[in-house]
Each structure stands twice: as structure tokens, then as C-alpha cells.
Scaffold this motif. Sequence first.
Motif, mmCIF file in Angstrom:
data_model
loop_
_atom_site.group_PDB
_atom_site.id
_atom_site.type_symbol
_atom_site.label_atom_id
_atom_site.label_comp_id
_atom_site.label_asym_id
_atom_site.label_seq_id
_atom_site.Cartn_x
_atom_site.Cartn_y
_atom_site.Cartn_z
ATOM 1 N N THR A 1 0.841 -1.202 0.000
ATOM 2 C CA THR A 1 0.000 0.000 0.000
ATOM 3 C C THR A 1 0.870 1.245 0.000
ATOM 4 O OG1 THR A 1 -0.188 -0.006 2.414
ATOM 5 C CG2 THR A 1 -1.918 -1.131 1.165
ATOM 6 N N ARG A 2 0.270 2.351 -0.396
ATOM 7 C CA ARG A 2 0.992 3.614 -0.599
ATOM 8 C C ARG A 2 0.138 4.751 -0.051
ATOM 9 N NH1 ARG A 2 4.734 6.106 -4.027
ATOM 10 N NH2 ARG A 2 5.564 4.029 -4.422
ATOM 11 N N ASN A 3 0.732 5.625 0.743
ATOM 12 C CA ASN A 3 0.019 6.778 1.275
ATOM 13 C C ASN A 3 -0.001 7.924 0.266
ATOM 14 O OD1 ASN A 3 -0.495 5.663 3.841
ATOM 15 N ND2 ASN A 3 1.549 6.204 4.547
ATOM 16 N N HIS A 4 -1.135 8.598 0.205
ATOM 17 C CA HIS A 4 -1.202 9.874 -0.503
ATOM 18 C C HIS A 4 -0.843 11.005 0.460
ATOM 19 C CE1 HIS A 4 -2.868 8.259 -4.135
ATOM 20 N NE2 HIS A 4 -3.960 7.812 -3.550
ATOM 21 N N ALA A 5 -0.561 12.162 -0.102
ATOM 22 C CA ALA A 5 -0.263 13.328 0.740
ATOM 23 C C ALA A 5 -1.449 13.676 1.633
ATOM 24 C CB ALA A 5 0.110 14.522 -0.143
ATOM 25 N N TRP A 6 -2.664 13.355 1.190
ATOM 26 C CA TRP A 6 -3.856 13.724 1.936
ATOM 27 C C TRP A 6 -4.375 12.576 2.818
ATOM 28 C CZ3 TRP A 6 -3.642 13.454 -3.426
ATOM 29 C CH2 TRP A 6 -4.222 12.318 -4.002
ATOM 30 N N THR A 7 -3.654 11.470 2.897
ATOM 31 C CA THR A 7 -4.099 10.360 3.737
ATOM 32 C C THR A 7 -4.204 10.822 5.181
ATOM 33 O OG1 THR A 7 -2.967 8.776 2.292
ATOM 34 C CG2 THR A 7 -3.626 7.989 4.465
ATOM 35 N N ILE A 8 -5.354 10.591 5.804
ATOM 36 C CA ILE A 8 -5.513 11.050 7.185
ATOM 37 C C ILE A 8 -4.710 10.152 8.117
ATOM 38 C CG2 ILE A 8 -7.758 12.083 6.726
ATOM 39 C CD1 ILE A 8 -9.079 9.729 8.021
ATOM 40 N N GLU A 9 -4.328 10.697 9.260
ATOM 41 C CA GLU A 9 -3.326 10.063 10.114
ATOM 42 C C GLU A 9 -3.734 8.665 10.557
ATOM 43 O OE1 GLU A 9 0.338 9.832 11.418
ATOM 44 O OE2 GLU A 9 -0.448 11.629 10.434
ATOM 45 N N GLU A 10 -4.993 8.449 10.858
ATOM 46 C CA GLU A 10 -5.400 7.137 11.384
ATOM 47 C C GLU A 10 -5.267 6.034 10.343
ATOM 48 O OE1 GLU A 10 -9.762 6.482 11.935
ATOM 49 O OE2 GLU A 10 -9.878 8.628 11.451
ATOM 50 N N TYR A 11 -5.175 6.396 9.069
ATOM 51 C CA TYR A 11 -4.993 5.398 8.015
ATOM 52 C C TYR A 11 -3.577 5.403 7.443
ATOM 53 C CZ TYR A 11 -10.064 5.104 8.160
ATOM 54 O OH TYR A 11 -11.358 4.938 8.580
ATOM 55 N N ARG A 12 -2.699 6.197 8.016
ATOM 56 C CA ARG A 12 -1.357 6.354 7.459
ATOM 57 C C ARG A 12 -0.471 5.196 7.908
ATOM 58 N NH1 ARG A 12 1.345 10.073 4.733
ATOM 59 N NH2 ARG A 12 -0.464 11.433 4.687
ATOM 60 N N ALA A 13 -0.537 4.108 7.153
ATOM 61 C CA ALA A 13 0.251 2.915 7.474
ATOM 62 C C ALA A 13 0.491 2.147 6.179
ATOM 63 C CB ALA A 13 -0.486 2.040 8.477
ATOM 64 N N PHE A 14 1.502 1.300 6.196
ATOM 65 C CA PHE A 14 1.798 0.463 5.041
ATOM 66 C C PHE A 14 1.420 -0.970 5.377
ATOM 67 C CE2 PHE A 14 4.618 4.114 4.731
ATOM 68 C CZ PHE A 14 4.339 4.545 3.445
#
Length: 350
Positions: free
Chosen positions: A293-306
Motif C-alpha cells: 500500500t501507498r500513502n497519498h499526501a492527503w491520507t488522514i493520520e489514522e490510516y497512514r500505514a503500510f
Amino acid sequence: MSEIPPLPPVDQTVREMETPSEAWRKAALQGEPTPERHAALRQQAACLNTVRLVPADAPALRAERPRVVAWNLERCKHVEETAAVLRREQADICLLTEMDLGMARSGNRDTTGDLARLLGMGHVYGTEFIELGHGDFREQALHGGTPNRDGLHGNAVLARFPIDRALVLPLDNDGFWFWNKDAGDQRRIGGRIAIAVRLLLPQPVWVVSVHYESRLGPPERSEETKVLLAHLDRLTGSEPVLIGGDFNCKGLQEEGVEGEALLTRPETVEPMFARLREAGFDWRTCNTSNLTTRNHAWTIEEYRAFKKIDWFFARGVECRAPAVIPAVDAKGRNISDHEAIAVTLALPAT
């Protein structure tokens, strides 16, 4: 998952998908959102009861080492950039999920048809959901003022080879995204699916594009796997099968399973792997331990994981050179929140 029995496979193929009108979609939002109303709407919708099959103009008739790419394309908002990556990777078969058809958030395009034309491939498309809104909160803010032309979201298989059979395999039948208040503003008709396609290379090989439900946990994913395997047992017999896609098996990351343990003991956390192993499927030779998985710049913190939630499973076919391919265009910009995964099939000469 619900106790409602899964639906039978959809095997009626069409060249053109009959899509619901805007008026039909607006009417679907009226009235009480109940499981019974969802079932009635699902029965009415031709796009949920057919599968689109468009053969390649000049299919390749033989391949001893076809390259397969599986990719959750997050609506496929970047068709040309996606085609460039698949062309560079020399993909012969593509197992794709989250493919929009006539959604404002992806330019109201037929993303599967456009991608197949750019790559010179035939394709199969099956509808997962009729979308009654514009998507997540960010998509609503960006595109809510533009009507969805067709409002469909689904899975696809693209291939350079003759397509002998194509079916949609429903994986659930509970209508959660329509009637449950937890669905929020993402009201939908339909359910998670796999698409099974019998390709002639020239020997038959089944390829299966899978998308599991995102809101569930390991026990429910095991039940989805039970449903998938029951479909495939009736379809494929002793013929080779390659399954690929987004299995949303987030339990691995949540329980701290990482590195080589992802390949050697995933069933200790996600029992879906034990079911697949018992059915004769292997994952160790067709996957790496790299995260997908890959984070976008706008990914909210609670979903910011790989996470590692995208997988291949093979039965009756040898897999080589597994890889994870970054989901970026030539300028390094994200084109999905999932990386692509790839594998080469070693088929016996005929």
C-alpha cells in the motif's frame, strides 16, 4: 459476513454493459434502505447480472512465460499513466480492482475499456457496486457537483490472449453498503466480487481478479475465501488457476506480522491462508514480503500505514520472479494507493 447465502455466478456475457440511468439511481435513494429493498434493486439492475466481455482484435495465440500484474487502481483515475506502467512492465494479463465506469471522480470514463484499448488487450468487466454517491468525503468535495454518467465500480481482467469463458463470482449478498448507517455517504448497491476468466495460452489457464470487503476482520475474510473456493471448485476442475488481487487482510499488519513471516506464517493471523493452502494454493513462490500500500499526501493520520494486502495464489501453475511495482507515473506522482504486484507464469510447452 451475513448469513444470507451467496449468489450464484453471473455468466451472461454482453459486449455493452447496460448501465442504470441517473433517474433510476436517484430513485434508489428514496424510501427505507432495507436489505429487502437492496435485494429487489440488485435483481432489477442488468449491470449486476451480466459480465462484459470484449475480445482483443488480434489475440496472441501462444505464451510460455506470460507476465501477470494484479493492481488495485483506486478508481483508475490515471488511465494513460497506468497504461504506461503496464506497458513498461510488459504485462500480458492484468487482474484489476476498483475500476470505475462513468464516475465523475475518474472523469466519467470507461476506465477499463480505455485502458484495454491503449494496451491492445481484450477485457472482461464485472460490476461490484452501483454507486449512488460520488465516493469518499474527498471525492464528494472535489466532484460532487458533476453527475456520474453511469455510476459503476468493479473488477476487470485484461489479456492479450483468447478469452474462452468469463464469470462474475459474488462473494457476499448482504447489501451492507446500501442499508447500514455505518456506510455513511457511500451508499451502494451490490457486493464484493471476483472475476474468473478462462484464457487459452493455448492451454487453458484460469485467472481470477479478487476484491475482498474492507470493513471486515480475519474470520469474515476466511468466510469470503470459503465462498470463493466453492465457486472455483465448481468451475475449474483440474485446470491451472492463478488468483490475484486486494484481499484487505489487514490483520497481518495489525498483529505485527512482517518481513519473511508474511510469507511463512500468515495463517496464524489470517485463517484465509489456511483455507487456500488446504485447497492446494501456494503463495510463497508468487509473492515477495514487500508491502503493497501507498500513502497519498492527503491520507488522514489514522490510516497512514503500510500494509501487505495484495496477493497472488497459484494452483497447478509454476510462478517465477514475483515483484512489487511502485504505483507512480514517470514523474514520480502517485497513481494509486496500492502498488502493483507481478509474477511470471512458467507454462509447459505444448
